[in-house]
Design an enzyme around this catalytic site. Structure first.
Site, PDB file in Angstrom:
ATOM      1  N   CYS A  35      48.883  39.706  33.732  1.00  0.00           N
ATOM      2  CA  CYS A  35      47.661  39.912  34.514  1.00  0.00           C
ATOM      3  C   CYS A  35      46.951  41.195  34.114  1.00  0.00           C
ATOM      4  CB  CYS A  35      47.970  39.980  35.995  1.00  0.00           C
ATOM      5  SG  CYS A  35      48.420  38.397  36.693  1.00  0.00           S
ATOM      6  N   CYS A 106      41.871  46.339  42.167  1.00  0.00           N
ATOM      7  CA  CYS A 106      42.911  47.378  42.082  1.00  0.00           C
ATOM      8  C   CYS A 106      43.311  47.839  43.475  1.00  0.00           C
ATOM      9  CB  CYS A 106      42.410  48.576  41.273  1.00  0.00           C
ATOM     10  SG  CYS A 106      42.110  48.189  39.545  1.00  0.00           S
TER      11      CYS A 106
END
Lengths: 280, 393
Positions: A35, A106
């Site tokens: 990822c 994030c």
């Protein structure tokens, strides 16, 4: 080049709390190498198991992933678990001043790691991992997407990608993401099992989670041997079941009950559960 | 994020410094020499003559005829013009052969042709080997009677891997198929002789060889069927409308003249610097690996992966020391997936996300390479210390 806030740069260049706590009370691992980002969060509670007294992280990822992780560890130190559980990805982004919109995932990764670590401490299963897999490239489920849409008030597929990465790979699932957005925005609140610890699991929630484990794992296994199980009642920590089919007459039924069913439920629902056979 | 005192520029495949000689040659065309090259008066005519001289300088670098040079705005326009011209000139042919590692200017154009033209096209994207090279037999087998054009880059922008364009163009020529090459990364870095390489179209871009941004060239071999992309006036013999970008054309001419002089240096001095940098990185940093063929490669490019760390984070740490490079990591591009080039080569995710491309030029020196070699091991070690995947390595 990304326009990072001064605080993002500062946390990236001088990250706080890098590392791993030995004998941690909670461990949360999310993301993967494929990822492009991953985070391992560990925390330690005080003697009374109330407050987080230490937190450390290890992160593979870009500047904003590292900064989000660093921020997260600073934010949760000193909080009790209930307070920590309420931290959202927006809180992490706010703490850092802001994040570029393409990098919001994030902060979502930070929140997910925290949830995973708390769930790990509480010995409960994370509801988000269940559900229908929508984005195969990044392993994102419909529950995760719906939650992001609801919590961050997302309106477009692009926004969902920015927050969850879903749809950012091959793009095949973008139509499905749009459907999910429509669904959430139409019905208002999505139906999501809340992240909660032992104290907060209501009977209804327990029943729901137990049924899920039964449907997904226990019953398929028992059926292979011609057996079956039915949930009759939940009373506090007592889970009353009835064994059916070949299980009912099996000499090893107590072993099945304790070694297998109880173990599964303790792993995935609540580590205090006790499984009993109905005597009726 | 940079507070560094000096800039060490090793990102020349992204863009290059305008050479001081190039800038000096351009400046008068922004001020006193502002005439239109098409005008009848001598004030414009002198500009026309300067444009003609530039066209000759450019043709000389690739050993072409000046009338085979069409000025465009950039490499992307050149690519689009070539591919669309070939398709329009051969309406019965709707098959294109290209590769999986092309620049988006070719890749995305080919993938979007159906929407753009309203006609159904078939596109064969040739796979590459793990070292980034092509299988020639596979290429030959992909050609069909219906193939309108082959479009294959001369050298790859990310890895620097060079494709055997001479051989490939000959194969296409024998089959009567038009051949386009995006040579944006190759021109000025390796010798190119179009009298020996039978390509029909070639794209080049000014800013990759020390000319400014905003000027490109499409080479179209004489007698190649052609349909203009920008329709307008008679400029470029009616093959590309629009008043000439005179100053940039003059600049590109000068840059090509410099490149003709520097081509040996590119392949000796620059190559030696690149080799020192590459060897040093691979030796000093464990779990690092080279992406791309060891020798069949541009002399200026080194693409190195540092396993278990992420490219954007590496770049931003390098930036603190003023070191400029690029990464094939997902996070730097705004997309979420790592470089399509590295993925086509099968570079594992452990390495693809941590790839750094260093691309040098004649303006780099050994001090700079040494400086980079002193800083990189610490940067990588620092980030690995933080990486959950590095444990116990």
């Amino acid at each position: 080049m990304w326009e990072y806030s001064d605080k993002v740069k500062e946390h990236f260049l001088n990250p706080r709390n890098v590392g791993e706590i030995e004998n941690p009370d909670g461990v949360g691992e999310v993301g993967s190498l494929s990822c492009g980002d991953a985070l391992k969060l560990t925390f330690k509670l005080d003697e009374a198991k109330q407050k987080i007294i230490d937190a450390k992280f290890k992160t593979f990822g870009c500047a904003s992933a590292i900064a989000s992780s660093s921020a997260l560890t600073e934010m949760i130190k000193g909080l009790d678990l209930e307070e920590a559980a309420r931290i959202t990805n927006e809180d992490i982004a706010d703490y850092l001043g802001s994040l570029p919109k393409e990098k919001m995932h994030c902060s979502v990764m930070g929140r997910e790691a925290l949830e995973a670590a708390i769930a790990n401490y509480r010995g409960v299963a994370l509801p988000m991992a269940e559900g229908e897999l929508v984005c195969e490239c990044f392993g994102v489920t419909d529950l995760e997407i719906k939650r992001a849409v609801e919590e961050s008030n997302l309106r477009t597929v692009e926004e969902v990608t920015n927050f969850t990465k879903a749809g950012g790979g091959c793009g095949k699932c973008q139509e499905r993401i749009q459907e999910l957005i429509n669904e959430v925005r139409k019905t208002g609140k999505p139906k999501i099992i809340p992240m909660s610890g032992p104290k907060r699991l209501t009977n209804i929630q327990k029943i729901k989670l137990i049924e899920d484990v039964f449907e997904r794992e226990v019953r398929p296994t028992l059926k292979k041997d011609g057996g079956d199980v039915e949930l009759l009642d939940v009373d506090g920590d007592f889970v009353i079941v009835s064994l059916r089919g070949s299980c009912a007459s099996c000499a090893k039924s107590q072993t099945t009950l304790k070694e297998y069913i109880e173990k599964k439920l303790r792993e995935q629902v609540l580590d205090t559960l006790i499984v009993e056979e109905s005597r009726l | 994020m940079s507070g560094a005192e000096r800039v060490i520029y090793m990102d020349n495949n992204a863009t290059t410094m305008v050479a001081p000689e190039v800038l000096a040659a351009m400046l008068p065309y922004f001020s006193e020499l502002y005439g239109n090259p098409s005008s009848m008066h001598n004030f414009g005519g002198q500009v026309g003559r300067a444009v003609r001289a530039a066209r000759e300088q450019i043709a000389a670098l690739i050993n072409a005829e000046p009338e085979e040079i069409i000025f465009t705005s950039c490499g992307t326009e050149s690519d689009s013009t070539a591919i669309l011209a070939a398709l329009q000139a051969q309406p019965g042919k709707r098959h294109i052969v290209t590769t999986r590692v092309e620049h988006p200017a070719v890749k995305n154009l080919c993938r979007g042709l159906d929407t753009l033209t309203g006609h159904k096209h078939r596109v064969t994207e040739l796979p590459v080997e793990s070292d980034g090279t092509l299988d020639l037999q596979r290429y030959e087998d992909s050609l069909e009677d219906e193939t309108a054009i082959v479009s294959v880059m001369w050298a790859n922008n990310e890895t620097g891997v060079i494709f055997p364009i001479e051989e490939m163009a000959k194969i296409a020529r024998n089959r009567g198929i038009l051949f386009h090459t995006d040579a944006v990364q190759a021109v000025g870095k390796i010798p190119i002789d179009l009298s020996a390489v039978p390509v029909d179209f070639l794209s080049l871009s000014g800013h990759k060889l020390h000319a400014p941004k905003g000027i490109g060239v499409l080479y179209v071999r004489k007698r190649t069927p052609f349909v203009p992309f920008l329709i307008g006036g008679h400029q470029e013999h009616g093959r590309r409308g629009g008043t000439e970008n005179v100053a940039s054309i003059i600049g590109l001419g000068k840059a090509c003249e410099l490149a003709t002089r520097h081509i040996t240096k590119e392949n000796t001095t620059v190559r030696a610097l690149r080799d020192k940098l590459e060897k040093g990185l691979l030796e000093k940093i464990p779990n690092s690996l080279l992406n791309g063929h060891k020798t069949q490669r541009l002399p200026n490019t080194a693409n190195v992966s540092f396993e278990y760390v992420e490219g954007e984070a590496i770049l931003l740490h390098m930036d603190r020391f003023g070191i400029c490079a690029s990464s094939g990591s997902a996070c730097t591009s705004g997309s979420l997936e790592p470089s399509h080039v590295l993925r086509a080569m099968g570079v594992p995710f452990t390495a693809a996300h941590g790839s750094i491309r260093f691309s040098l030029s004649v303006y780099n020196n050994e001090d700079e390479v040494d400086f980079v070699l002193t800083k990189m091991p610490g940067i990588i070690a620092n980030l690995r210390e933080m990486s959950p995947f590095w444990q116990g390595k």
